[in-house]
Enzyme design. Structure first.
Site, PDB file in Angstrom:
ATOM      1  N   LYS A 132       0.817  -1.209   0.000  1.00  0.00           N
ATOM      2  CA  LYS A 132       0.000   0.000   0.000  1.00  0.00           C
ATOM      3  C   LYS A 132       0.850   1.257   0.000  1.00  0.00           C
ATOM      4  O   LYS A 132       0.420   2.318  -0.399  1.00  0.00           O
ATOM      5  CB  LYS A 132      -0.848   0.024   1.271  1.00  0.00           C
ATOM      6  CG  LYS A 132      -2.288  -0.337   1.021  1.00  0.00           C
ATOM      7  CD  LYS A 132      -3.113   0.116   2.192  1.00  0.00           C
ATOM      8  CE  LYS A 132      -4.533  -0.395   1.995  1.00  0.00           C
ATOM      9  NZ  LYS A 132      -5.429  -0.051   3.031  1.00  0.00           N
TER      10      LYS A 132
HETATM   11  N1  GLU Z   1     -10.321   1.550   6.835  1.00  0.00           N
HETATM   12  C1  GLU Z   1     -10.031   0.311   6.260  1.00  0.00           C
HETATM   13  C2  GLU Z   1      -8.907   0.412   5.247  1.00  0.00           C
HETATM   14  O1  GLU Z   1      -8.526   1.466   4.879  1.00  0.00           O
HETATM   15  C3  GLU Z   1     -11.218  -0.334   5.587  1.00  0.00           C
HETATM   16  C4  GLU Z   1     -12.173  -0.880   6.557  1.00  0.00           C
HETATM   17  C5  GLU Z   1     -13.267  -1.696   5.983  1.00  0.00           C
HETATM   18  O2  GLU Z   1     -13.503  -1.681   4.756  1.00  0.00           O
HETATM   19  O3  GLU Z   1     -13.960  -2.332   6.756  1.00  0.00           O
HETATM   20  O4  GLU Z   1      -8.404  -0.572   4.814  1.00  0.00           O
END
Ligand code: GLU
Length: 472
Positions: free
Chosen positions: A247
């Site tokens: 990422k």
């Molecule tokens: N905030 C999380 C992320 O950026 C995603 C959470 C979710 O989709 O439940 O990976």
């Protein structure tokens, strides 16, 4: 979930970096699913980690989603929802489904080591469960450091993932999990569970790196007596060498792709095929077709390989089928401001480029004729005399035409003089004269793009280059 409920899905990015291609893919799958089922798509910014979250990344994420056309129907920002989380933490404490835990870090570590030494998988012992609720409340209120833990039942839970099928999880292995840190700051799984429930999300479609969070969130949802949504975990994105894509890597931010000149339609098409494909063997699809064909049933379980070559291929195809006027507008950002592009120029390079950042190089000859060697004008065994003769014949044709050369018309007129002769012996010298290059768009396309005056000037220049004694 009852089937008559309106579909509501969400993308919940954490603004800890620019919009990553994987997040864009998750957003697209959610959006397609919402559109397909006439549902709603919600954007929730998960910015409770104030140290790592940054407003500039939030803006980047929103801009990227807008660029892709993945517009949202509702918007939430977790950092503005503190009171909501507080309310639901209080509910869990009041109903004694959660409790204050006062165990110190050192104590916890000591017990963890002891369990490991016995060959057991470490989990919290549940010691503070035994403290009477009122006593715990007073201790916490009196300033004793605490965390809040959920009473996790010793039961197995099972959920049916729409992509991966049945997934089972044993609560007895988990121990009572922390849902809020010291001072009551709510933790990730808790805020996700509360927000998903309150915003009535029906389907949670997200990357499979979240699979291990799902049972935790289900335990929280159950404790709060909310309805459990459907889950679909998307396959992870792999590098061409099959390693997991990071990422944090800059070159996978959406912005870097926009800057390289990938078209929106191509990026959407490419992202859709990262883990999904339609029932037939079509690959080039526009957004309407994607909405029509999209189904979670056709999402694969195994990792989806990301390949720049494949993205280039999609882009090449989308450039080819994009309306020329639209492409001309997009092209302006990729060439010097002083260049006066016209539609014929754009038309002539469709299918010849993979990315708009190749435009400057590809279109340069229209604005600066390269200095080429006269010998390049010769097709195969031709000599200069023959080249000269053929170029002069073409010049006569051009002289009799209007300034605004139309491709079909000029092609017809030139083909008439070639008649049964060798096309290469006319069209190669002409194309080189017009482009100064070995490789370029075809001569008729260039003629239309340049217009008569400039074309004749270039043919004259070519004739001058032939004005040297034959060396053999
Ligand atoms: N905030 C999380 C992320 O950026 C995603 C959470 C979710 O989709 O439940 O990976």
């Amino acid at each position: 979930m009852s089937s008559d409920k309106k579909v509501r899905v969400r993308i919940a990015p954490s603004p800890t970096g620019p919009l990553h291609i994987g997040t864009a893919r998750t957003a697209l799958f959610n959006w397609l699913f919402a559109k397909k089922h006439k549902g709603e798509f919600i954007l929730r910014i998960e910015d409770t980690d104030s140290e790592r979250s940054d407003k500039k990344f939030e803006e980047d994420i929103e801009e990227g989603l807008r660029w892709l056309g993945l517009n949202w129907d509702e918007f939430y920002r977790q950092s503005e929802r503190g009171a909501v989380y507080e309310e639901y933490l209080a509910k869990l404490l009041d109903s004694e489904k959660a409790y204050y835990c006062f165990c110190s870090k050192d104590e916890l570590e000591e017990r963890r080591q002891a369990m490991l030494a016995q060959g057991l998988a470490p989990k919290y012992s549940g010691r503070c469960r035994a403290i009477p609720a009122e006593e715990a409340r007073q201790k916490a209120g009196g300033g004793e450091p605490y965390v809040i833990r959920l009473k996790v039942p010793d039961t197995k839970i099972e959920f049916n993932d729409l992509i991966r099928g049945k997934i089972e999880f044993d609560g007895s292995l988990m121990g009572d999990m922390i849902i809020a840190r010291e001072n009551g700051e709510p933790l990730y799984n808790f805020t996700v569970a509360v927000d998903d429930a309150l915003s009535e999300i029906t389907h949670i479609i997200r990357g499979d790196d979240h699979i291990s969070n799902t049972p935790r969130q289900i335990f929280i949802i159950q404790a709060l007596d909310f309805e459990i949504p459907e889950y679909a975990h998307l396959p992870m994105i792999l590098n061409p060498n099959k390693s997991k894509m990071s990422k944090r890597s800059d070159n996978v931010s959406l912005e870097s792709y926009i800057k390289s000149g990938y078209l929106k339609g191509a990026v959407l098409n490419f992202l859709a095929f990262m883990g999904w494909h339609p029932t037939d063997d079509r690959e080039i699809m526009n957004i309407e077709e994607l909405i029509k064909e999209f189904s979670l049933k056709r999402v694969q379980k195994g990792g989806a390989v990301f390949s720049d070559e494949k993205l280039d291929w999609f882009n090449n195809n989308h450039i080819r089928t994009t309306d020329t006027k639209e492409l001309l507008e997009l092209a302006k950002d990729f060439v010097p401001k002083s260049w006066k592009l016209n539609e014929a120029m754009i038309e002539s390079i469709k299918g010849r480029i993979n990315r708009l950042d190749e435009l400057e190089e590809t279109l340069r000859f229209y604005f600066e004729l390269p200095n080429y060697e006269g010998a390049l004008l010769k097709w195969q065994e031709m000599n200069f005399g023959e080249v000269e003769l053929n170029l002069n014949k073409i010049k006569d044709v051009l002289d009799n035409m209007d300034e605004n050369l139309k491709r079909d018309k000029v092609q017809k007129a030139i083909m008439e003089i070639i008649n049964n002769g060798s096309r290469g012996e006319y069209l190669w010298p002409l194309r080189v004269a017009l482009s100064g290059q070995k490789n370029s768009p075809g001569p008729f396309e260039i003629l239309e793009a340049l217009g008569k005056k400039e074309s004749v000037k270039r043919v004259d220049l070519a004739l001058e280059k032939l004005d040297i004694p034959e060396t053999y």
